[in-house]
Design a protein around this motif. Sequence first.
Motif, mmCIF file in Angstrom:
data_model
loop_
_atom_site.group_PDB
_atom_site.id
_atom_site.type_symbol
_atom_site.label_atom_id
_atom_site.label_comp_id
_atom_site.label_asym_id
_atom_site.label_seq_id
_atom_site.Cartn_x
_atom_site.Cartn_y
_atom_site.Cartn_z
ATOM 1 N N ALA A 119 0.834 -1.205 0.000
ATOM 2 C CA ALA A 119 0.000 0.000 0.000
ATOM 3 C C ALA A 119 0.868 1.255 0.000
ATOM 4 O O ALA A 119 0.577 2.230 -0.699
ATOM 5 C CB ALA A 119 -0.933 -0.007 1.208
ATOM 6 N N VAL A 120 1.951 1.217 0.757
ATOM 7 C CA VAL A 120 2.890 2.351 0.776
ATOM 8 C C VAL A 120 3.541 2.516 -0.595
ATOM 9 O O VAL A 120 3.676 3.642 -1.113
ATOM 10 C CB VAL A 120 3.950 2.151 1.878
ATOM 11 N N GLU A 121 3.943 1.403 -1.210
ATOM 12 C CA GLU A 121 4.517 1.467 -2.555
ATOM 13 C C GLU A 121 3.526 2.065 -3.549
ATOM 14 O O GLU A 121 3.901 2.871 -4.409
ATOM 15 C CB GLU A 121 4.912 0.066 -3.032
ATOM 16 N N ALA A 122 2.276 1.651 -3.447
ATOM 17 C CA ALA A 122 1.252 2.168 -4.357
ATOM 18 C C ALA A 122 1.082 3.669 -4.182
ATOM 19 O O ALA A 122 0.927 4.412 -5.167
ATOM 20 C CB ALA A 122 -0.075 1.453 -4.117
ATOM 21 N N GLU A 123 1.137 4.139 -2.949
ATOM 22 C CA GLU A 123 1.006 5.581 -2.701
ATOM 23 C C GLU A 123 2.187 6.345 -3.283
ATOM 24 O O GLU A 123 2.022 7.427 -3.855
ATOM 25 C CB GLU A 123 0.882 5.848 -1.204
ATOM 26 N N LYS A 124 3.375 5.770 -3.178
ATOM 27 C CA LYS A 124 4.553 6.423 -3.760
ATOM 28 C C LYS A 124 4.475 6.452 -5.280
ATOM 29 O O LYS A 124 4.896 7.410 -5.931
ATOM 30 C CB LYS A 124 5.821 5.702 -3.305
ATOM 31 N N ALA A 125 3.925 5.383 -5.866
ATOM 32 C CA ALA A 125 3.820 5.311 -7.325
ATOM 33 C C ALA A 125 2.726 6.225 -7.867
ATOM 34 O O ALA A 125 2.833 6.744 -8.978
ATOM 35 C CB ALA A 125 3.557 3.866 -7.755
ATOM 36 N N MET A 126 1.640 6.406 -7.089
ATOM 37 C CA MET A 126 0.493 7.211 -7.529
ATOM 38 C C MET A 126 0.070 8.149 -6.408
ATOM 39 O O MET A 126 -1.025 8.038 -5.851
ATOM 40 C CB MET A 126 -0.672 6.286 -7.920
ATOM 41 N N PRO A 127 0.926 9.117 -6.048
ATOM 42 C CA PRO A 127 0.672 9.938 -4.854
ATOM 43 C C PRO A 127 -0.591 10.787 -4.938
ATOM 44 O O PRO A 127 -1.157 11.143 -3.897
ATOM 45 C CB PRO A 127 1.927 10.811 -4.759
ATOM 46 N N LEU A 133 -3.363 9.799 -6.229
ATOM 47 C CA LEU A 133 -4.528 8.926 -6.273
ATOM 48 C C LEU A 133 -4.660 8.027 -5.058
ATOM 49 O O LEU A 133 -5.770 7.745 -4.619
ATOM 50 C CB LEU A 133 -4.462 8.055 -7.541
ATOM 51 N N VAL A 134 -3.539 7.570 -4.500
ATOM 52 C CA VAL A 134 -3.566 6.501 -3.491
ATOM 53 C C VAL A 134 -3.216 7.035 -2.113
ATOM 54 O O VAL A 134 -2.365 7.912 -1.963
ATOM 55 C CB VAL A 134 -2.591 5.373 -3.887
ATOM 56 N N LEU A 135 -3.887 6.465 -1.111
ATOM 57 C CA LEU A 135 -3.620 6.773 0.286
ATOM 58 C C LEU A 135 -3.540 5.460 1.050
ATOM 59 O O LEU A 135 -4.378 4.581 0.859
ATOM 60 C CB LEU A 135 -4.772 7.631 0.842
ATOM 61 N N HIS A 136 -2.511 5.314 1.889
ATOM 62 C CA HIS A 136 -2.404 4.078 2.666
ATOM 63 C C HIS A 136 -2.779 4.277 4.122
ATOM 64 O O HIS A 136 -2.914 3.305 4.863
ATOM 65 C CB HIS A 136 -0.986 3.494 2.575
ATOM 66 N N ARG A 137 -2.971 5.531 4.522
ATOM 67 C CA ARG A 137 -3.354 5.824 5.907
ATOM 68 C C ARG A 137 -4.863 5.979 6.025
ATOM 69 O O ARG A 137 -5.532 6.359 5.078
ATOM 70 C CB ARG A 137 -2.670 7.116 6.377
ATOM 71 N N MET A 138 -5.393 5.725 7.234
ATOM 72 C CA MET A 138 -6.836 5.755 7.447
ATOM 73 C C MET A 138 -7.382 7.152 7.696
ATOM 74 O O MET A 138 -8.593 7.333 7.831
ATOM 75 C CB MET A 138 -7.196 4.850 8.622
ATOM 76 N N THR A 139 -6.525 8.146 7.764
ATOM 77 C CA THR A 139 -6.946 9.509 8.100
ATOM 78 C C THR A 139 -8.044 10.004 7.162
ATOM 79 O O THR A 139 -7.822 10.191 5.963
ATOM 80 C CB THR A 139 -5.737 10.464 8.023
ATOM 81 N N ARG A 140 -9.241 10.209 7.690
ATOM 82 C CA ARG A 140 -10.388 10.535 6.849
ATOM 83 C C ARG A 140 -10.244 11.892 6.161
ATOM 84 O O ARG A 140 -10.742 12.078 5.044
ATOM 85 C CB ARG A 140 -11.680 10.502 7.673
ATOM 86 N N SER A 141 -9.585 12.824 6.808
ATOM 87 C CA SER A 141 -9.461 14.155 6.211
ATOM 88 C C SER A 141 -8.618 14.133 4.942
ATOM 89 O O SER A 141 -8.690 15.063 4.131
ATOM 90 C CB SER A 141 -8.845 15.124 7.224
ATOM 91 N N LYS A 184 -9.251 10.432 -3.287
ATOM 92 C CA LYS A 184 -8.213 9.401 -3.322
ATOM 93 C C LYS A 184 -8.807 8.017 -3.032
ATOM 94 O O LYS A 184 -9.920 7.893 -2.541
ATOM 95 C CB LYS A 184 -7.113 9.717 -2.309
ATOM 96 N N VAL A 185 -8.028 7.005 -3.350
ATOM 97 C CA VAL A 185 -8.404 5.630 -3.050
ATOM 98 C C VAL A 185 -7.600 5.174 -1.831
ATOM 99 O O VAL A 185 -6.367 5.111 -1.880
ATOM 100 C CB VAL A 185 -8.130 4.703 -4.243
ATOM 101 N N PHE A 186 -8.303 4.884 -0.762
ATOM 102 C CA PHE A 186 -7.661 4.352 0.431
ATOM 103 C C PHE A 186 -7.436 2.865 0.242
ATOM 104 O O PHE A 186 -8.385 2.107 0.033
ATOM 105 C CB PHE A 186 -8.543 4.623 1.652
ATOM 106 N N VAL A 187 -6.169 2.454 0.272
ATOM 107 C CA VAL A 187 -5.829 1.033 0.166
ATOM 108 C C VAL A 187 -5.781 0.472 1.588
ATOM 109 O O VAL A 187 -4.788 0.602 2.297
ATOM 110 C CB VAL A 187 -4.481 0.833 -0.558
ATOM 111 N N ASP A 188 -6.883 -0.123 1.993
ATOM 112 C CA ASP A 188 -6.996 -0.645 3.355
ATOM 113 C C ASP A 188 -6.338 -2.017 3.417
ATOM 114 O O ASP A 188 -6.868 -3.008 2.918
ATOM 115 C CB ASP A 188 -8.464 -0.717 3.751
ATOM 116 N N TRP A 189 -5.176 -2.052 4.023
ATOM 117 C CA TRP A 189 -4.403 -3.283 4.178
ATOM 118 C C TRP A 189 -4.693 -3.951 5.520
ATOM 119 O O TRP A 189 -4.294 -5.094 5.759
ATOM 120 C CB TRP A 189 -2.907 -2.956 4.112
ATOM 121 N N SER A 190 -5.418 -3.244 6.418
ATOM 122 C CA SER A 190 -5.543 -3.691 7.809
ATOM 123 C C SER A 190 -6.450 -4.904 7.968
ATOM 124 O O SER A 190 -6.428 -5.551 9.020
ATOM 125 C CB SER A 190 -6.073 -2.550 8.672
#
Length: 294
Positions: free
Chosen positions: A193-201, A203-211, A216-222
């Motif tokens: 998920a972190v890699e995806a965020e780095k590749a598509m900053p 578009l992608v978010l790996h953190r759950m922070t709603r704000s 963006k697309v939240f990649v929920d890995w949890s």
Amino acid sequence: MAPITEVEGRRLALSNLEKVLYPATGFTKAEVLHYYATIAEALLPHLRDRPLSFLRYPDGPDGQLFFVKNVPAGTPEWVTTAEVPRSEGPARMVLVQDLPSLMWAANLVTEFHTPQWLIGDPGEADRLVFDLDPGPPATVVDCCRVALWLRERLARDGIEAYAKTSGSKGLHLLAAVRGASGERTSEYAKGLAVEAEKAMPRLVLHRMTRSLRPGKVFVDWSQNAARKTTAAPYTLRARAEPMVSAPVTWEEVAECRTPARLEFRAPDIAPRLQDYGDLLAPLLDADRPPPRLP
């Protein structure tokens, strides 16, 4: 008195069959039960040997919604249950192993949610899952772009991914894995998920922070954690219409241009099974040992 029916030798009382559960379409409880009976052959292998959490909505999606993890009161003695370890102490949960127990559970009006492990070895994950959740104005179309990136990245580690709709607004990616704990699987999923965020900053978010989620697309890995569950394939969802968490082809993902292309309702699923079979069947193939996480 609720009508009594017999399913594979088990007697079931099915209640409130004419009750409308999805007011937007007039979809009744009888139609819910018919849906699950019709697609049971595809659904049951994805439930079997997985302790179930139920999201119940007995008065429809506009009524009260509540999660049930422990064995519900009034559960027939022939429904399989098992003790499940938890950090707060063991609990007894339902296993839907066959058609009678599926129809009993469906009569409770529920979404089916499963963990990423089997009851025989709760310490080892056998599934890897990503829940792609779009923050408006992002949609499932944006989820598809992220899913295609994750599919390619997983393939580089020898892991084959499969996709299904969430039955809401997003997309789920699943893969069979072995030899790792839920903690290790979560760690691996977070790394991707972190890699995806780095590749598509943008578009992608790996953190759950709603704000941070809008657009963006939240990649929920949890959901890979042993205590977490994910909506099962083919489950109905508690939405305005009888939406289904439906397996989709990678061609459908690649060609998705509008959210409506990846919206599937209960009446759509039997024809799709006729056309495609169970698109997630490879996850269950005992003759194809799943890869180990790198």
